[in-house]
Scaffold this motif. Structure first.
Motif, short mmCIF file in Angstrom:
data_model
loop_
_atom_site.label_atom_id
_atom_site.label_comp_id
_atom_site.label_asym_id
_atom_site.label_seq_id
_atom_site.Cartn_x
_atom_site.Cartn_y
_atom_site.Cartn_z
N LEU A 194 0.81 -1.17 -0.13
CA LEU A 194 -0.19 -0.08 -0.06
C LEU A 194 0.92 1.29 0.10
O LEU A 194 1.87 1.22 0.72
N GLN A 237 -3.12 5.69 0.56
CA GLN A 237 -4.11 4.85 -0.22
C GLN A 237 -5.03 3.83 0.76
O GLN A 237 -4.59 3.51 1.97
N ALA A 239 -7.72 0.53 1.44
CA ALA A 239 -7.63 -0.77 1.23
C ALA A 239 -8.89 -1.44 2.04
O ALA A 239 -9.06 -1.27 3.10
N ARG A 245 -7.38 -5.83 -0.71
CA ARG A 245 -7.71 -5.27 -2.15
C ARG A 245 -7.91 -3.67 -1.93
O ARG A 245 -8.62 -3.30 -1.04
N PRO A 246 -7.22 -2.90 -2.95
CA PRO A 246 -7.32 -1.54 -2.97
C PRO A 246 -8.93 -1.27 -2.97
O PRO A 246 -9.58 -1.61 -3.88
N LYS A 260 -6.81 6.02 -5.73
CA LYS A 260 -5.75 5.45 -5.58
C LYS A 260 -4.47 6.08 -6.15
O LYS A 260 -4.54 7.01 -7.23
#
Lengths: 78, 618
Positions: free
Chosen positions: A6, A10, A12, A70-71, A76
């Motif tokens: 990451l 960001q 997630a 998972r983003p 992002k």
């Protein structure tokens, strides 16, 4: 991807946590599959600092590698 | 079997009174409640079979117990096991939670609810939550939990009396329904609900106590933890409103501690400040008064005069009582003139670092560096303490996650880290010889640290746990709490150090009287002269250094040494064996065998490093 990948800032969603004692400790802190986390800081070569809810926790790099995420955000990086 | 759950607690604090147990995550202010309720009369005991301390006191008709701060109870570590056993014996639990941290704190709250023990929730730091714009729907939280929730600001004394009042009418709350089913299914085999929950969560220790065979414990724990986590998240969604938009000052400071450049700068400022306070002000100015003026100037002449009336100072008994290492002279002077102010000074600094929320951020910041020597970032805490007093550091290695980490950290503390008393003397000697020499000294010690750490990291078996640490909000520490913590910790530290140090002093007195000490000095001098290239009298300093580290260093000041000889002598002395009191704590914490290994190794390391340096510079 793993949590250690990451980027700062960001967001997630946690997908899976490794087995063992650490899993229970993470559950107690409030990190479970499905938890939305923000990468608050990355210490060079060191821990990832996550922010979620009103909390911050630091996770050692090795452990961060074994957490799959998972983003989960539109803003992002890249 | 029926009363087994209370036995450990009963053993610790006997008496038929009803038991009130304080439970909460670390740093939620439990100790403030405990202190306010129990006043000054407090008992502390090591919980049987562990090194964890439990505090007990009285509040009206209740016996009150404070438990170690934990995020949940179970069998993961000593703190949790102790908290678990004390809670299992409780009549009522007061769960202290941090209003600004409910996502984390309510996990433990729900675990106690699931146990079915009558409970009151003390919602602490409500003032801070308000200041941060966090709104908590109190009626909704009370309704959902099924127990009284009392808003508090404990450090200002708000809510403390109300919580104690509510304890009288405490009831069990609403357990998590699905967890309840699992617990009920066990009640035919385990008649006590709290225990049944622990067994449902896969706690093998509790299962064994009840003779229940555990199958699928891991799975049970996992399922219950996830159910509980979901309930906490739902609950927090419903009752907590957080303001959007961040960028508050303390968030900013918190982040600065973690950024490489600013983090390093903050670390440097903190270390410098700590050194100024403990190393310069306390170890220098204050100790000069307490040790020099009060103890050596007033107390010792008085006690020697008084005791001499009955016991001749020349006799064996006289030497033991009022001689050079006497129980009434050096022991008392050392403990109260030197150790007490140093330890108190250190605990003030530590409590400030702790309460400000800096310490866990520092642990995260240095994690990578500590990994290199087989430790994780958490180990910075005992090592920082070790600079104050190696004994403190050694005791604090208890917070580390594995046997391997405790061994490595203890070894590093006892091999390389100079204590503040010693630092005081060493800085004085280095200041006299100046720049290059000081740099060589510093570099030698640092190199030894790296070599010892790397070797230990490779050699000591076991695993290093990964860092997983909660970063609490940055806060301005409250003076009252700092004072209370410092007094308590200093008191218990002194209580532990006293008998060990007295035993050490007694031993040295006997060695001195029987001539063993002198023989030892003679035996050592070839090593100091031949190998280290120092004058023969330096061996006396090394013998003294075995008693007290700064005695050793101080013993070097009276010798005429060239600057390079001084560097060699100081490096050797820094790496030399821990003082008697530390050695005693080392034996107590790590066992006789490991303690001896460390002690003998530090002889070897000190003389090898000193000898090599002597070959290079002399």
């Amino acid at each position: 991807m793993s949590l250690s990948e990451l980027k700062k800032g960001q967001e997630a969603i946690v997908e899976s946590i490794p087995e063992g004692d650490v899993r229970h400790q993470l559950l107690r802190f409030g990190i479970a599959p499905g938890t939305k986390v923000l990468c608050h800081a990355r210490i060079p070569f060191g821990p990832i600092v996550l922010r979620f809810g009103g909390q911050e926790i630091a996770i050692g790099r090795g452990l961060a590698k074994s957490l799959k995420v998972r983003p989960g955000s539109l803003k992002k990086a890249e | 079997m029926s009363n087994c759950h209370c036995s450990a607690v009963e053993e610790l604090f006997p008496g038929g009174q009803k038991k009130l147990v304080l439970v909460g995550n670390p740093n939620v202010g439990k100790s403030v409640f405990f202190g306010a309720w129990s006043g000054l009369y407090v008992e502390v005991s090591n919980f049987p079979g562990t090194t964890v301390e439990v505090m007990g006191g009285k509040a009206g008709s209740w016996s009150v117990y404070d438990t170690p701060g934990v995020y949940g109870v179970g069998s993961f570590n000593d703190e949790e096991r102790v908290a678990r056993d004390v809670i299992l014996g409780a009549d009522v639990v007061v769960n202290v939670v941090d209003s600004t941290h409910l996502e984390r704190d309510l996990f433990l709250t729900l675990q106690v609810l699931d146990m079915g023990i009558p409970m009151v929730v003390a919602l602490n730091f409500t003032d801070e939550a308000k200041a941060n714009g966090i709104e908590i729907d109190l009626p909704a939280l009370t309704r959902e939990l099924g127990v009284e929730v009392i808003p508090c600001a404990a450090v200002q004394g708000k809510g403390i009396a109300e919580v104690l009042e509510a304890v009288e009418r405490a009831v069990p709350g609403h357990p998590t329904p699905e967890v309840e089913k699992r617990v009920t299914a066990l009640l035919d085999r385990i008649d006590m609900r709290p225990e049944a929950l622990m067994v449902a969560e896969g706690d093998e220790v509790v299962a064994l106590r009840h003779g229940v065979h555990l199958s699928g414990g891991e799975e049970g724990r996992e399922a219950i933890y996830i159910l509980r986590r979901e309930r906490v998240n739902k609950l927090v969604d419903e009752v907590v409103k957080r303001p959007h938009g961040k960028g508050r000052v303390r968030d900013f400071i918190g982040r600065m501690c973690l950024e490489p450049v600013s983090g390093l700068l903050i670390l440097a400022i903190m270390l410098l400040a700590a050194y100024q306070v403990v190393g310069v002000f306390v170890a220098g100015d204050i100790v000069a008064v307490t040790e020099g003026k009060i103890m050596q100037g007033l107390y010792e002449p008085w006690v020697i005069g008084t005791v001499s009336r009955w016991v001749s100072p020349e006799s064996f008994l006289g030497a033991i009582l009022i001689g050079e290492f006497g129980l009434f002279t050096m022991t008392v002077t050392y403990l109260f003139g030197l150790l007490l102010p140093l330890v108190a000074g250190f605990y003030v600094t530590l409590s400030l670092l702790e309460d400000s929320g800096y310490l866990p951020r520092l642990a995260a910041f240095v994690d990578r560096m500590m990994n290199g020597i087989g430790l994780n970032g958490r180990a910075i805490i005992p090592i920082i303490l070790g600079f104050g007093c190696v004994q403190l550091g050694t005791i604090t290695t208890r917070i580390l996650g594995s046997h391997r980490e405790r061994t490595i950290a203890t070894a590093i503390l006892n091999f390389v880290i100079p204590c503040s008393a010693q630092i005081g003397v060493i800085t004085g000697m280095l200041a006299a010889i100046g720049g290059v020499y000081t740099a060589v000294y510093g570099a030698s010690i640092f190199l030894c640290l790296v070599i010892v750490g790397t070797v230990m990291g490779k050699v000591v078996p076991g695993e290093t746990t990964e860092l997983l640490i909660d970063l609490p909000p940055m806060r301005i520490p409250r003076l009252g709490n700092i004072a209370r913590k410092t007094v308590m910790r200093t008191f218990f530290f002194m209580k532990e150090a006293l008998p060990w140090f007295a035993a050490g002093a007694l031993g040295v007195s006997i060695l001195l009287r029987t001539g063993v000490l002198a023989a030892w000095q003679t035996a050592l001098s070839p090593l100091t002269q031949g190998w280290l290239g120092l004058p023969g009298e330096a061996s006396t300093a090394f013998v003294m250094g075995m008693v007290r580290r700064d005695f050793g260093a101080a013993g070097l000041t009276s010798l005429s040494l060239s600057p390079w000889q001084t560097v060699v002598a100081l490096v050797t002395m820094t790496l030399f064996v821990p003082c008697i009191a530390s050695l005693m704590v080392l034996f107590k914490e790590r066992g006789m065998k490991q303690g001896m290994y460390i002690w003998v190794s530090s002889w070897i390391i000190a003389f090898i490093a000193g000898g090599i340096l002597a070959r290079i510079v002399l």
